[in-house]
Enzyme design. Sequence first.
Site, PDB file in Angstrom:
ATOM      1  N   GLU A 182      17.535  13.402  68.116  1.00  0.00           N
ATOM      2  CA  GLU A 182      16.502  13.380  69.200  1.00  0.00           C
ATOM      3  C   GLU A 182      15.437  12.119  69.169  1.00  0.00           C
ATOM      4  OE1 GLU A 182      15.613  18.007  69.648  1.00  0.00           O
ATOM      5  OE2 GLU A 182      15.450  17.258  67.425  1.00  0.00           O
ATOM      6  N   LEU A 192      24.493   7.283  57.918  1.00  0.00           N
ATOM      7  CA  LEU A 192      25.906   7.847  56.979  1.00  0.00           C
ATOM      8  C   LEU A 192      27.049   7.124  57.866  1.00  0.00           C
ATOM      9  CD1 LEU A 192      25.052  11.586  56.325  1.00  0.00           C
ATOM     10  CD2 LEU A 192      24.614   9.501  54.990  1.00  0.00           C
ATOM     11  N   LYS A 252      17.342  10.691  57.436  1.00  0.00           N
ATOM     12  CA  LYS A 252      16.391  11.192  58.406  1.00  0.00           C
ATOM     13  C   LYS A 252      17.262  11.394  59.921  1.00  0.00           C
ATOM     14  CE  LYS A 252      13.190   7.567  57.652  1.00  0.00           C
ATOM     15  NZ  LYS A 252      11.690   7.285  57.537  1.00  0.00           N
TER      16      LYS A 252
END
Length: 755
Positions: free
Chosen positions: A720, A647, A716
């Site tokens: 992490e 994004l 997605k």
Amino acid sequence: MSIATAVDVVGTARDRVDGRLKVMGAATYPIDVALPGMAYAVLLQSTVTSGRIGDIAVDAAERAPGVLAVITHLNAPALASGPVTEIGPQPLPPFQSDAVLHYGQHVAMVVAETMEHANAAAALIEVAYQPDAPVLAFDDARTSPVFHPWTPDHDRGDVRRALAAADVQVQQTYTTARNTNNPIGLFATVAVWHGDALTVHDTTQYPHAVRDTLATTFGIDPTAVRVLVPFVGGAFGAGLRAWPHTTLAALAARVTKRPVKLVLTRGQMFTSVGHRPNTVQQVSLGASRDGRLTAIQHLSRSSIGMADELINLITHGTLSAYACPNLSTRATQVRLSIPIPGWMRAPGEAEGSFALESAIDELSYALGIDPIELRVKNHAHVHPDTGLPWSSNALLECYRHGAERFGWSARHSEPRTMRNGGHLVGYGVARGALGAYQPPCKAIATIRRDGTAFVRSGAVDIGPGPYTVMTMLAADCLGVPIDRVQFGLGDSSLPRAPQEGGSGLTAALGNAVHATCVSLVRALVNLVSDDEVSPLKGCRLEDITVHNGGIHITDDPARFETYADILARHGLDEMTLEGESAPPGETSSATMIVRAGRFIPYTAPSTGIRAHAGAYAAHFVEVHVDPDLGTIRVARVVSAVDGGRILNPKTARSQIIGGIAMGIGMALLEETVSDRTGRLVTTSLAEYVVAANADVRDVEVLFVGQPDSMTPLGTKGVGELAITGMAAAIANAVYHATGRRVRSLPISMEKVLET
Ligand code: MOS
């Protein structure tokens, strides 16, 4: 009126919308909150590791200047345990008995007019402990293993037989150290009661869990508790649980009938807000001579506190890492007298990927096959359990693009053959992956008559950038210029959002914001399509483009109306709608994708025909090792990432760099150390060493892959991802440089020099 073509803001590299506030010091973190009449609480913590509190002498403290209250288990009220949330039970409430379960357990609290008064009085408290022998080692006869119900054993095929029959085997034990989250921002709580209503400003990644915990603990309605947290100075998992110190701040405020501020010290952060448990992992691999994996066995033991329950994900990533017909995983927890554990960036998957990806590297040398080639050969083209194709998977492209960018072809396959001046040079690679996760989430969106949009949700921005990315997304979905859009979060009175954790918030909140904004545009379209005087009369969502703060017919841009005009004509000041995300793989007939202001019908592939893919990475690392001193420098990192639809490439890249930095820390530096009585030795950033700027050199991030097909947003999680596989890539590079395989983190100088 000229109408330019709508262009998406999403997908472009944008600065943080809150960046200026932060650098100006104008962002208000919980620690900055000051209320009229505010008192200060400080905590006294256990100096023994296990046992009972005998006497607590509090008289001198109670008589000390400025003291308002001294609270211990002797005078604390009964406090109920918090509720179990989607991510597990909360730690037990504080001050409920004389039992000491760990070093650093809160045993007394002083509330005073100033922090200085409180600290001075706390120093006068004398606690007599009755210590007993703590349980500190996995092999202590008093421990019994805990099998967490949420981490079932996993079996596929017959691993024992496959291992015995394999042409080549690798069987090794890997260990990872206890690590402690060290966000820059000290955790703080400011609590104030108004009658039976409680407001807390609290450092947390999950305002609704803190709200619900405080409500249950104090026996009040959740709607009577409001948790505010507009900014968090980092957390990395430390803010995922509702911690006892937050409850104590609320208790202090109730007892003294004053607003109370409680700030953990840096030392207290090491025992009060969780840590990454240490692990001992055994990985056995079997392969055919030509390099096909035939067996994977991954057995893990990790530490957990005496009274805790925590999801254990150490072997979780192994299940779907490679195409392999025979697999067996076991993840056991062992109860030790250690501080309450929590989560730390890619909990479990960071540790588990170190063991698995080190073992795969060892197998590549045993077979004489290039480590990338071995991984490509065993790539899981479909989910290895279900055989379903992935909703998206660009891991092979990650290997290819990453290797090219890094210059992998210049690597000599033989270890200890590359040099740079006096230093040994090593190249290492590893696979990173983080499972898909999208918890339920709600949002609320408003279009106002002044042409601005206001979108909100009870989520948190601990640093990754939801403020920015959600502002961008709302601007695109509503067709309102980004400088006229405001995004609000950090307030439990807003629609419920999940924790910012598990790398799931962008998907959860993003799909909620997307769905809510689409509904709002749909409502406005319904309003004008029946309106005789509107140029948009008769339009449907499929026919229109949102742009420039209004709606036009896609094929006839002259038929345009601003939201302001529409609202004004209907006598409305604003229009507000609440909405929520659909779970991945579930869509209604009304679900749309928004691209360049247009609304395109979208149907998710059902979970019966696709496996929901997580994010993937291929990490390439160059290390320089001083052969005389054993010092390791991570000279260069290239990480190729499949994060689905990105994004905001700028904030996403920052997340990857942050994960790499923590991976360098985990691999080379970070270790939470106790002495033989269980007392913590590392309680400051001088003793607990994290990667700093000089440790993070030349880092390059490549984004590859496509939007994921499982949700309209197509993202997605990348928060992490980068720490998974990172420690292994470094360890593999150290082996390639030195010929020394270090299977124990952190890879300290002495482990490199050991003969
Ligand atoms: Mo992360 S450990 O899910 O904040």
